[in-house]
Design a protein around this motif. Sequence first.
Motif, short mmCIF file in Angstrom:
data_model
loop_
_atom_site.label_atom_id
_atom_site.label_comp_id
_atom_site.label_asym_id
_atom_site.label_seq_id
_atom_site.Cartn_x
_atom_site.Cartn_y
_atom_site.Cartn_z
N LEU A 1 0.83 -1.20 0.00
CA LEU A 1 0.00 0.00 0.00
C LEU A 1 0.87 1.26 0.00
CD1 LEU A 1 -2.93 0.86 -0.05
CD2 LEU A 1 -3.00 0.66 2.44
N ALA A 2 1.97 1.21 0.76
CA ALA A 2 2.89 2.36 0.79
C ALA A 2 3.38 2.67 -0.62
CB ALA A 2 4.07 2.07 1.71
N ARG A 3 3.71 1.63 -1.35
CA ARG A 3 4.18 1.78 -2.72
C ARG A 3 3.08 2.43 -3.58
NH1 ARG A 3 8.99 1.32 -5.53
NH2 ARG A 3 9.38 -0.91 -5.51
N GLU A 4 1.86 1.95 -3.43
CA GLU A 4 0.76 2.48 -4.25
C GLU A 4 0.43 3.93 -3.91
OE1 GLU A 4 -1.19 -1.95 -4.46
OE2 GLU A 4 -2.44 -0.33 -3.70
N LEU A 5 0.69 4.31 -2.65
CA LEU A 5 0.32 5.66 -2.21
C LEU A 5 1.45 6.67 -2.40
CD1 LEU A 5 -1.72 4.78 1.01
CD2 LEU A 5 -2.61 5.48 -1.20
N GLY A 6 2.61 6.23 -2.89
CA GLY A 6 3.64 7.23 -3.17
C GLY A 6 5.05 6.88 -2.78
N ALA A 7 5.27 5.79 -2.05
CA ALA A 7 6.65 5.42 -1.71
C ALA A 7 7.39 5.04 -2.99
CB ALA A 7 6.66 4.26 -0.71
N THR A 8 8.58 5.61 -3.18
CA THR A 8 9.38 5.25 -4.36
C THR A 8 10.14 3.96 -4.11
OG1 THR A 8 11.21 6.61 -3.56
CG2 THR A 8 9.64 7.68 -5.07
N HIS A 9 10.38 3.65 -2.83
CA HIS A 9 11.08 2.42 -2.45
C HIS A 9 10.45 1.88 -1.17
CE1 HIS A 9 13.95 4.85 -4.75
NE2 HIS A 9 14.53 3.71 -5.11
N ILE A 10 10.52 0.56 -1.02
CA ILE A 10 10.04 -0.02 0.24
C ILE A 10 11.11 -1.00 0.76
CG2 ILE A 10 7.54 0.23 -0.07
CD1 ILE A 10 7.47 -2.55 -1.29
N ILE A 11 11.19 -1.10 2.08
CA ILE A 11 12.14 -2.04 2.70
C ILE A 11 11.38 -2.88 3.72
CG2 ILE A 11 14.25 -2.29 4.07
CD1 ILE A 11 15.10 0.50 3.09
#
Length: 366
Positions: free
Chosen positions: A231-241
């Motif tokens: 969800l973070a990715r879909e809402l605007g995160a360019t990267h996730i860890i």
Amino acid sequence: MANPSKVKTFNIQAAVLRTGSPLKIESLELEGPNDDEILVRIVASGICHTDIGFVDGWDGTANPVVLGHEGAGVVEQIGKHVKGVKRGDHVVLSYQSCGRCRACRRGHPFDCEYFWEANFGFHRLDGSNALHRSGVRGHFFGQSSFATHALATERNLVKVPKSLPLELLAPMGCGLQTGAGTVINSLKVRKGKGIAIFGTGAVGLAAVMAARVVGADPIIGVDIKPIRLKLARELGATHIIDNRRHDIASHITRITGSGIDYVLDTTGDQEMFEITIRTLNRKGILALLAGNESAGSLSEGRKVISVIQGDAVPQRFIPNLIRLYQTGRFPFDRLVKFYNFSKINTAIADAKSGETIKPVLRISKE
Ligand SMILES: [Zn+2]
Ligand SMILES: [Zn+2]
């Protein structure tokens, strides 16, 4: 104080926290509104981790209480000194402040000298309690919104447009304001600056959306739950860890080529703090939101700040968030799952397990 014989009372339903049992919806007697108060019929209330912290930590040494601090509803009655709202207005409730201390007079209610008492004292600032006839304490965050009715003041109430469903707007009052406000008001993140957000629950995801609004880059979301990271990715995160599988510090260094300008930590975890110190750029700022840490300076101009309610003045900030939502730039509806009021304990369990990011209770019809 009003003459006791003239005090109006209302029968309300509220979820009561007592020792050793789940929350139970009970009939209570609510007194009010006082001259500076507004009686709000609650349509919906978000559940925030602060509520859950009280439920889990309740030791029973004090009287039972009514929690809830993300209420939204319809004005039903106003005290005679209330000017800004009228019966029938739609409102969102936020944190309470005193209005008289130096910080409040400067327009910084989030720094109110009586913040603790006004929000966690379970009474009005004059020491009275509108639920005393039922032997229960209210006024949590100046509202206690896990109830069919709540008393608020003009200081913690925000008029909202009738064109949007109240049940959707409920979580604006605490979690979303805190996450977005920390990025926009406290850190003042600017276009092209990098931010890492530790913990992508409701507060962290609000921060991700706000970081996208201001043009931050990269925006790195860190969590242990794959659903939240997606969800973070879909809402605007360019990267996730996923920090269960990867080392945060080396990943951030790889992504940025150096370190990161801002870190927003919603976890309060000491290990996260140490990772941050290793990854923050010179003059970088770490914002702590878990509430129990102290601010200070670090080497090479790095700073740690402890943020309350995103340094936001609700009457200005919440309308801004609503406008961002209406233009598609703050799609917080993606975080919300609705529950009937009677399912409050299920909603809390789902929030704790991470299955639901932002539970919202449906309490009455709009
Ligand atoms: Zn104050
Ligand atoms: Zn909260």
